[in-house]
Design an enzyme around this catalytic site. Structure first.
Site, short mmCIF file in Angstrom:
data_model
loop_
_atom_site.label_atom_id
_atom_site.label_comp_id
_atom_site.label_asym_id
_atom_site.label_seq_id
_atom_site.Cartn_x
_atom_site.Cartn_y
_atom_site.Cartn_z
CB SER A 1 -0.76 0.12 0.86
OG SER A 1 -1.27 0.91 1.55
CG MET B 1 -11.29 2.94 2.78
SD MET B 1 -9.30 2.61 3.96
CE MET B 1 -8.68 3.03 2.08
CG ASP C 1 -5.70 -2.69 3.74
OD1 ASP C 1 -4.90 -2.79 4.29
OD2 ASP C 1 -6.66 -1.90 2.86
N GLY C 2 -5.25 -4.27 6.48
CA GLY C 2 -4.64 -3.93 7.55
C GLY C 2 -3.56 -4.47 8.75
N GLY C 3 -2.38 -3.89 9.14
CA GLY C 3 -1.57 -4.85 10.03
C GLY C 3 -1.09 -6.08 9.79
CG MET D 1 -11.56 -3.28 5.86
SD MET D 1 -10.19 -2.52 4.86
CE MET D 1 -9.05 -2.13 6.31
N GLY E 1 -9.07 4.11 7.55
CA GLY E 1 -8.35 5.49 7.90
C GLY E 1 -7.15 6.01 7.65
CG PHE E 2 -5.60 6.36 10.23
CD1 PHE E 2 -5.69 7.90 10.44
CD2 PHE E 2 -6.96 6.68 11.12
CE1 PHE E 2 -5.76 8.93 10.70
CE2 PHE E 2 -7.46 8.29 11.45
CZ PHE E 2 -6.70 9.08 10.94
N GLY E 3 -2.23 3.66 8.07
CA GLY E 3 -1.96 2.82 8.08
C GLY E 3 -1.05 2.79 10.00
N GLY E 4 0.05 1.57 9.74
CA GLY E 4 0.35 1.93 11.08
C GLY E 4 -0.88 1.35 11.93
N GLY F 1 1.51 -2.11 4.47
CA GLY F 1 1.99 -0.90 3.95
C GLY F 1 2.50 -0.54 5.55
CG MET G 1 -8.94 6.96 2.90
SD MET G 1 -7.77 6.83 4.08
CE MET G 1 -6.67 5.71 4.79
CG HIS H 1 -3.86 -1.57 -1.16
ND1 HIS H 1 -5.48 -1.84 -1.57
CD2 HIS H 1 -4.06 -0.92 -0.35
CE1 HIS H 1 -6.25 -2.46 -0.75
NE2 HIS H 1 -5.64 -1.17 0.55
#
Ligand code: DX5
Ligand code: ZN
Length: 221
Positions: free
Chosen positions: A8, A68, A175-177, A137, A142-145, A197, A37, A33
Site C-alpha cells: 500500500s 474509503m 488489509d491492515g496490520g 478489513m 483510515g490510517f496505516g500502521g 503498508g 480516503m 494498493h
C-alpha cells in the site's frame, strides 16, 4: 493457492512516488494498493484520480484502488479513466452494492467489496457472483500502521467458506496490520491477497520484505 502481495503506497514517500512503486515492482509485488480516503467515510484524506494516474504511468502492475469514500459511484468513471485496474467499495457506503459492482465491471475494471471489522459478512453471499475481490478489513480503515485485530482470522475463514460455497473465484484480500507475525494466520484462514503498508515501507529492506512475507505463506502449507 497463489500468494499475492499488494504493497500500500499510503506508507510510501509521496515525493518519490514513482521510485517507491518501481521499488515494489523490483521486489516482486503482484499488485499496487492505493488507498483513497475522503475525510467523510473515514477520518482522513489521501488522494484521488491524479495520484492514480501518476501510479499508472509508473508501472504496468495492476492498481487495486481501495475506495474509503461515501458515494463511491461518483468516482467510478474518473478512476477508471485514470488507470485503475480494480475498484473496491465499502459495503457500508454502498446501499445498491450489486448495481455498483456491475457498473465497475461495465467500465472494464475488477469489482471488489470491502467489509469493516464491525460489519457482518451476511450480504456478501448475495453478490458473490458479481465479485472479483472480497476485502476483509483487519483494522478499522483510515490510517496505516494500526494493529491487526485478532478476531479477523475467524472472519477470513468465514469469508473463505462463503466464496467456496458460492463457487466464487473472487480474490480474498486482507488489509491492515499485515506483517511477518500476522500474515501466516490469515493465509491459513484462506486469504490469498495481502495488503501491506507499514510492514513493507518501514522495513530496513522493503524489497526483501515483500519476498519475506510471501515466503512465510509458502512455507506454511
Ligand atoms: C487502512 C488502509 C490500508 C493501509 C494498511 O485504512 O486501507 O491499506 O495502508 O496499512 P498497514 O499495512 O500499515 O496496516
Ligand atoms: Zn487499503
Amino acid at each position: 493457492m497463489k500468494v499475492r502481495i499488494a504493497p500500500s503506497i499510503l506508507s510510501a514517500d509521496f515525493g518519490r512516488l514513482a521510485e517507491e512503486i518501481h521499488m515494489c515492482e523490483e521486489g516482486g509485488a503482484d499488485v499496487i494498493h492505493l488507498d483513497v480516503m475522503d475525510g467523510r467515510f473515514v477520518p482522513n484524506i489521501t488522494f484521488g484520480e491524479k495520484v492514480i494516474a501518476s501510479a499508472r504511468k509508473a508501472t504496468k502492475l495492476p492498481l487495486d484502488v481501495h475506495m474509503m469514500v461515501l458515494e463511491p459511484e461518483s468516482y467510478f468513471e474518473s478512476f477508471a479513466a485514470a488507470g485503475a485496474t480494480g475498484m473496491t467499495i465499502h459495503v457500508e457506503a454502498a446501499p445498491h452494492l450489486q448495481r455498483q459492482l456491475a457498473r465497475i465491471r461495465e467500465l472494464g475494471c475488477l469489482a471488489g467489496a470491502a467489509v469493516n471489522p464491525g460489519t457482518p459478512l451476511g450480504g456478501i453471499r448475495e453478490v458473490a457472483a458479481d465479485l472479483d475481490l472480497l476485502l476483509v478489513m483487519t483494522v478499522n480503515p483510515g490510517f496505516g500502521g494500526q494493529e491487526f485485530i485478532p478476531a479477523s482470522v475467524a472472519k477470513v475463514a468465514r469469508a473463505r467458506h462463503i466464496l467456496d460455497e458460492t463457487r466464487s473465484r473472487a480474490a480474498l484480500e486482507v488489509d491492515g496490520g499485515i506483517a511477518r507475525d500476522t500474515i501466516e494466520k490469515v493465509w491459513r484462514a484462506g486469504a490469498d491477497t495481502f495488503v501491506a503498508g507499514n510492514a513493507v515501507f518501514s522495513a530496513r529492506d522493503p524489497k526483501a520484505e515483500i519476498e519475506t512475507l510471501r515466503r512465510i505463506c509458502l512455507e506454511t502449507v
